[in-house]
Design an enzyme around this catalytic site. Structure first.
Site, PDB file in Angstrom:
ATOM      1  N   ALA A  38       0.833  -1.209   0.000  1.00 15.53           N
ATOM      2  CA  ALA A  38       0.000   0.000   0.000  1.00 15.53           C
ATOM      3  C   ALA A  38       0.860   1.248   0.000  1.00 15.53           C
ATOM      4  CB  ALA A  38      -0.913  -0.005   1.230  1.00 15.53           C
TER       5      ALA A  38
ATOM      6  N   ARG B 210      -2.910   9.282  -9.879  1.00 15.19           N
ATOM      7  CA  ARG B 210      -4.056   9.439 -10.793  1.00 15.19           C
ATOM      8  C   ARG B 210      -5.396   9.615 -10.074  1.00 15.19           C
ATOM      9  NH1 ARG B 210      -2.896   4.446 -14.496  1.00 15.19           N
ATOM     10  NH2 ARG B 210      -1.486   3.956 -12.766  1.00 15.19           N
TER      11      ARG B 210
ATOM     12  N   LYS C  51      -4.212   6.765  -1.821  1.00 12.67           N
ATOM     13  CA  LYS C  51      -5.129   5.990  -2.675  1.00 12.67           C
ATOM     14  C   LYS C  51      -5.890   4.914  -1.910  1.00 12.67           C
ATOM     15  CE  LYS C  51      -3.524   3.021  -5.879  1.00 12.67           C
ATOM     16  NZ  LYS C  51      -3.112   2.548  -7.224  1.00 12.67           N
TER      17      LYS C  51
ATOM     18  N   THR D  49       7.625  -3.487  -6.658  1.00 14.44           N
ATOM     19  CA  THR D  49       6.860  -4.405  -5.802  1.00 14.44           C
ATOM     20  C   THR D  49       7.776  -5.363  -5.038  1.00 14.44           C
ATOM     21  OG1 THR D  49       6.581  -5.811  -7.751  1.00 14.44           O
ATOM     22  CG2 THR D  49       4.742  -4.352  -7.196  1.00 14.44           C
TER      23      THR D  49
ATOM     24  N   GLY E 120      -3.336  -3.185  -1.336  1.00 16.89           N
ATOM     25  CA  GLY E 120      -4.273  -2.272  -0.678  1.00 16.89           C
ATOM     26  C   GLY E 120      -5.274  -1.618  -1.611  1.00 16.89           C
TER      27      GLY E 120
ATOM     28  N   ASN F 172      -0.586 -12.135 -14.532  1.00 19.88           N
ATOM     29  CA  ASN F 172      -0.302 -12.145 -13.106  1.00 19.88           C
ATOM     30  C   ASN F 172      -1.232 -11.136 -12.416  1.00 19.88           C
ATOM     31  OD1 ASN F 172       1.015 -12.247 -10.589  1.00 19.88           O
ATOM     32  ND2 ASN F 172       2.417 -10.592 -11.187  1.00 19.88           N
TER      33      ASN F 172
ATOM     34  N   ARG G 243     -35.082   9.863  13.645  1.00 21.58           N
ATOM     35  CA  ARG G 243     -33.717  10.212  14.071  1.00 21.58           C
ATOM     36  C   ARG G 243     -33.279   9.317  15.225  1.00 21.58           C
ATOM     37  NH1 ARG G 243     -34.160  16.288  15.221  1.00 21.58           N
ATOM     38  NH2 ARG G 243     -32.047  15.903  16.025  1.00 21.58           N
TER      39      ARG G 243
ATOM     40  N   ALA H 237     -57.695  21.063  19.572  1.00 24.35           N
ATOM     41  CA  ALA H 237     -56.869  21.484  18.442  1.00 24.35           C
ATOM     42  C   ALA H 237     -56.313  22.872  18.697  1.00 24.35           C
ATOM     43  CB  ALA H 237     -57.696  21.450  17.162  1.00 24.35           C
TER      44      ALA H 237
HETATM   45  C1  UD1 Z   1       2.200  -5.540 -11.058  1.00 28.30           C
HETATM   46  C2  UD1 Z   1       2.938  -6.820 -11.465  1.00 28.30           C
HETATM   47  C3  UD1 Z   1       2.296  -7.373 -12.737  1.00 28.30           C
HETATM   48  C4  UD1 Z   1       0.820  -7.622 -12.549  1.00 28.30           C
HETATM   49  C5  UD1 Z   1       0.158  -6.358 -12.049  1.00 28.30           C
HETATM   50  C6  UD1 Z   1      -1.278  -6.655 -11.671  1.00 28.30           C
HETATM   51  C7  UD1 Z   1       5.211  -6.511 -10.709  1.00 28.30           C
HETATM   52  C8  UD1 Z   1       6.599  -6.172 -11.113  1.00 28.30           C
HETATM   53  N1  UD1 Z   1       4.314  -6.497 -11.694  1.00 28.30           N
HETATM   54  O1  UD1 Z   1       2.433  -4.601 -12.065  1.00 28.30           O
HETATM   55  O2  UD1 Z   1       2.929  -8.569 -13.107  1.00 28.30           O
HETATM   56  O3  UD1 Z   1       0.251  -8.044 -13.776  1.00 28.30           O
HETATM   57  O4  UD1 Z   1       0.822  -5.847 -10.881  1.00 28.30           O
HETATM   58  O5  UD1 Z   1      -1.919  -5.467 -11.374  1.00 28.30           O
HETATM   59  O6  UD1 Z   1       4.961  -6.806  -9.561  1.00 28.30           O
HETATM   60  N2  UD1 Z   1       3.686  -0.822  -4.800  1.00 28.30           N
HETATM   61  C9  UD1 Z   1       4.310  -0.520  -3.606  1.00 28.30           C
HETATM   62  N3  UD1 Z   1       5.615  -0.157  -3.625  1.00 28.30           N
HETATM   63  C10 UD1 Z   1       6.350  -0.081  -4.768  1.00 28.30           C
HETATM   64  C11 UD1 Z   1       5.686  -0.391  -5.981  1.00 28.30           C
HETATM   65  C12 UD1 Z   1       4.361  -0.773  -5.947  1.00 28.30           C
HETATM   66  O7  UD1 Z   1       3.687  -0.560  -2.550  1.00 28.30           O
HETATM   67  O8  UD1 Z   1       7.523   0.254  -4.691  1.00 28.30           O
HETATM   68  C13 UD1 Z   1       2.265  -1.207  -4.787  1.00 28.30           C
HETATM   69  C14 UD1 Z   1       1.435  -0.213  -5.571  1.00 28.30           C
HETATM   70  O9  UD1 Z   1       0.923   0.775  -4.697  1.00 28.30           O
HETATM   71  C15 UD1 Z   1       0.336  -1.067  -6.136  1.00 28.30           C
HETATM   72  C16 UD1 Z   1       0.971  -2.438  -6.290  1.00 28.30           C
HETATM   73  O10 UD1 Z   1       2.126  -2.422  -5.466  1.00 28.30           O
HETATM   74  O11 UD1 Z   1      -0.726  -1.194  -5.257  1.00 28.30           O
HETATM   75  C17 UD1 Z   1       1.322  -2.774  -7.715  1.00 28.30           C
HETATM   76  O12 UD1 Z   1       2.297  -1.893  -8.159  1.00 28.30           O
HETATM   77  P1  UD1 Z   1       2.344  -1.387  -9.653  1.00 28.30           P
HETATM   78  O13 UD1 Z   1       3.567  -0.590  -9.843  1.00 28.30           O
HETATM   79  O14 UD1 Z   1       1.049  -0.769 -10.004  1.00 28.30           O
HETATM   80  O15 UD1 Z   1       2.502  -2.766 -10.434  1.00 28.30           O
HETATM   81  P2  UD1 Z   1       2.100  -3.036 -11.915  1.00 28.30           P
HETATM   82  O16 UD1 Z   1       3.014  -2.293 -12.824  1.00 28.30           O
HETATM   83  O17 UD1 Z   1       0.665  -2.845 -12.099  1.00 28.30           O
END
Ligand code: UD1
Ligand code: CA
Length: 456
Positions: free
Chosen positions: A12, A18, A25, A82, A104, A170, A334, A424
């Protein structure tokens, strides 16, 4: 399932640019509850021994809003991918934990789906939740060998034209053995198109070690969808509301339109409840058998007894409605309102902090505040309990079978006796004994031969 500690890691830390919001978020709500709170509750229902929340932006606000949840707060100061996010959780992972990674901003994953994923994993060291999409653009693709075994995940930006054709993607959700995932995480690098530490790279590492990587799929795509902007957030809200509507129907409610009901909390129902369109439920609501809710009602933290009817455009908050009672149309109950069996509160009646006895009626245009109304009493149109002197609130007691004439002002504190009557238009400032008529208004005079003014 066998002996292990479930250790849930919730990512999270993303900023959520965005969303164009001051709120992190994952605090944006689905059904009035932060997205991440849905995920935490799912982890709890799965029986997680530990739930780690990897946070980055808006840590103070997150900790404040999620103060009621028992989570381990783990900071990811910089968002380097991630894999880097999950690396932060390593100190809190025991070798024999089962580590389940959730997100999250992916609030709708069902407990049953995650249980199926844990089941699919069995004794393997790694299992992935995957989904097959007609348009997989942007997602990491699942790579399988000729024996259909998973060999890795390639991110969209790193994938070849041939790999782009793979539709199994994935979801990001996976479960791994603690000892193994710690080893894999420590070996990650960021040599890829985005210069990030990819969590997905652990999959190829596992395959290289000979792990038979298992997979499971969710029942619907909505379960694995995230919200990056408010358009996607609205789509998740609708998906969640439809799921709840279906649950209500399967539990015995007739919904005139499952697309026009919103449940922002928990609704428990008896059999044969009927809910018309545009009804909003908030908090904890209980509807007894055969309850009918007409269109455009808002019902918050209230209990409605068997056979009661809430007519159109009524608003209830912290109210208890007895069986066979009738409310509305256009009524407002209420906090602290209690209607006993068969009581009726009609149009443009506001009730607050009051108990109406069995069969008591207030049909039209009244304000009843801080009152106790006896069984069978009848409150005429336009009656007001003057409960507030500008400083303090005072109580009005109306006896059983009392008859309050239309447009009476009952100046509290005041007691109207059993079977007493008020004329009344009376302003009642002194208590009225049982079986007595009170007339508190100027006596009518008739002026004979009176001439109306004429235009000059
Ligand atoms: C990731 C997956 C992808 C998958 C997709 C599904 C990886 C490298 N790729 O891509 O294979 O198809 O999710 O939606 O894992 N986050 C953190 N810290 C970070 C980066 C991300 O907490 O340093 C959280 C983001 O807030 C988000 C989630 O991890 O909630 C996914 O990160 P995001 O960068 O959106 O991954 P995708 O590029 O969508
Ligand atoms: Ca009046």
């Amino acid at each position: 399932m066998t002996q292990f500690n479930l250790n849930v890691v919730i990512l999270a830390a993303g900023k959520g640019t965005r969303m164009r919001s001051n709120l992190p978020k994952v605090l944006h709500p689905v059904a009035h509850k932060p997205m991440v709170a849905h995920v935490i509750e799912t982890a709890q229902r799965l029986g997680a021994a530990k739930t780690q929340l990897i946070y980055g932006h808006g840590g103070d606000l997150l900790q404040e809003r999620l103060a009621n949840y028992a989570v381990q707060w783990v900071e990811q100061a910089e968002q380097l991918g991630t894999g880097h996010a999950v690396q932060q959780s390593i100190p809190h992972i025991d070798d024999n934990d089962q580590v389940l990674i959730l997100y999250g901003d992916v609030p709708l994953t069902r407990q049953e789906t995650l249980e199926a994923l844990l089941q699919a994993k069995g004794d393997s060291a790694l299992a992935l939740l995957t989904v097959t999409l007609p348009d997989p653009t942007g997602y990491g693709r699942i790579q399988r060998n000729v024996e259909n075994r998973v060999t890795g995940i390639v991110e969209h930006k790193d994938a070849s034209a041939e790999q782009h054709k793979i539709c199994e993607v994935n979801t990001g959700i996976m479960v791994a053995n603690g000892k193994a995932i710690k080893r894999w995480l420590q070996a990650l690098d960021n040599n890829n198109a985005q210069g990030e530490y990819y969590l997905t790279d652990v999959v190829a590492m596992a395959a290289a070690e000979g792990v038979d990587i298992k997979t499971a799929q969710p029942a619907t795509i909505a379960e694995v969808e995230g919200a990056n902007n408010r358009v996607q957030l609205a789509a998740l809200e609708r998906a969640f509301q439809l799921r709840q509507a279906e649950e209500l129907m399967l539990n015995g409610a007739t919904l005139m339109d499952p697309a026009r009901i919103d449940v922002r909390g928990q609704v428990d129902i008896g059999n044969d409840v009927v809910i018309d369109v545009n009804v909003v439920f908030e908090g904890k609501v209980s509807l007894g058998e055969g309850v009918v809710i007409e269109p455009n009602c808002v019902i918050r933290n209230s209990t409605i007894g068997n056979g009661a009817r809430i007519k159109a455009n009524s608003i209830l908050e912290n109210a208890v409605v007895g069986e066979q009672a009738q409310v509305g149309p256009f009524a407002r109950l209420r906090p602290g309102t209690e209607l006993n069996k068969g009581a009726a509160v009609g149009n443009f009646v506001e009730v607050k902090g009051s108990i109406l006895g069995e069969g008591a009626k207030a049909g039209h245009l009244s304000y009843i505040g801080d009152a106790v109304v006896g069984a069978g009493a009848n409150i005429g149109a336009g009656t007001i309990t003057c409960n507030y002197d500008g400083v303090n609130k005072h109580q009005t007691i109306i006896g059983e079978g009392a008859f309050i004439g239309s447009n009476s002002s009952l100046v509290a504190p005041v007691t109207i006796g059993n079977r007493a009557t008020t004329g009344a238009g009376s302003v009642v400032t002194a208590s009225v004994p049982d079986d007595t008529l009170a007339v508190g208004r100027a006596k009518q005079r008739n002026i004979e031969g009176w001439k109306r003014p004429v235009k000059k």
